[in-house]
Design a protein around this motif. Structure first.
Motif: not given
Length: 190
Positions: A122-124, A150-152, A158-162
């Motif tokens: 997601a960050l990449a 990317e949308n989690g 928790a990972a999606r919120e991060a």
């Protein structure tokens, strides 16, 4: 992901420390100390932005990689006057493994995705770095899968919120210099 903090949905999404034991990662331990020692609770995106502003963060991260034998820490002179620190790669295996994990997550249809890998994909994607890992054709064919990561949709809340917090902080970091320049005295046109 280590279970040291939680985002408290009952408290407007503020971060609370639930376990302050050492993680054995100097940067994570520093972050945990900052969060637990704060006078007031903050939202995750605020902590991401605050932690992103740690002095010499790039060098601290690079030094951690050097301590783990992934890069070397060298100093070189520029124009015989200035010294700069460089970190050439000496062990490409961790990067190769990460690239393969990313490829596996994007190119497969498995629902069992490690949160760390989903966050990195997601960050990449947000940083427009996926073309360094995937071909144009692969990116085109797997656009929906990347969007799910990317949308989690394939990881925990928790990972999606991060991911969302980090993306928000990156967006703020990218936009603020432009806003500051545009509103500075003498920056307007006559």
């Amino acid at each position: 992901m280590l279970g040291r903090i939680k985002v408290d949905s009952d408290n407007k999404g503020k971060v609370a420390v639930v376990d302050d034991r050492a993680t054995h990662d100097a940067l994570l331990d520093d972050a945990l100390t900052m969060i637990s020692g704060a006078k007031r609770q903050r939202k995750l995106k605020d902590w991401v932005q605050k932690l992103g502003g740690i002095k010499n963060l790039k060098h601290k991260v690079a030094q951690a990689l050097a301590d783990n034998g992934i890069v070397a820490h060298e100093k070189e002179k520029v124009l015989w006057l200035f010294e700069r620190q460089i970190y050439p790669e000496i062990n490409p295996k961790p990067e190769q493994e990460l690239r393969q994990d990313m490829r596996d997550a994007v190119l497969s249809d498995t629902k069992d995705i490690e949160p760390r890998v989903a966050i990195i994909v997601a960050l990449a994607n947000s940083a427009k770095l996926l073309p360094q890992v995937f071909s144009k054709q692969e990116l085109k064919e797997r656009k929906q899968r990347i969007k799910q990561l990317e949308n989690g949709e394939l990881v925990s809340k928790a990972a999606r919120e991060a991911v969302q917090a980090i993306e928000a902080a990156v967006m703020i970091a990218a936009i603020m210099p432009a806003i500051t320049a545009a509103t500075a005295p003498g920056s307007g046109s006559c």
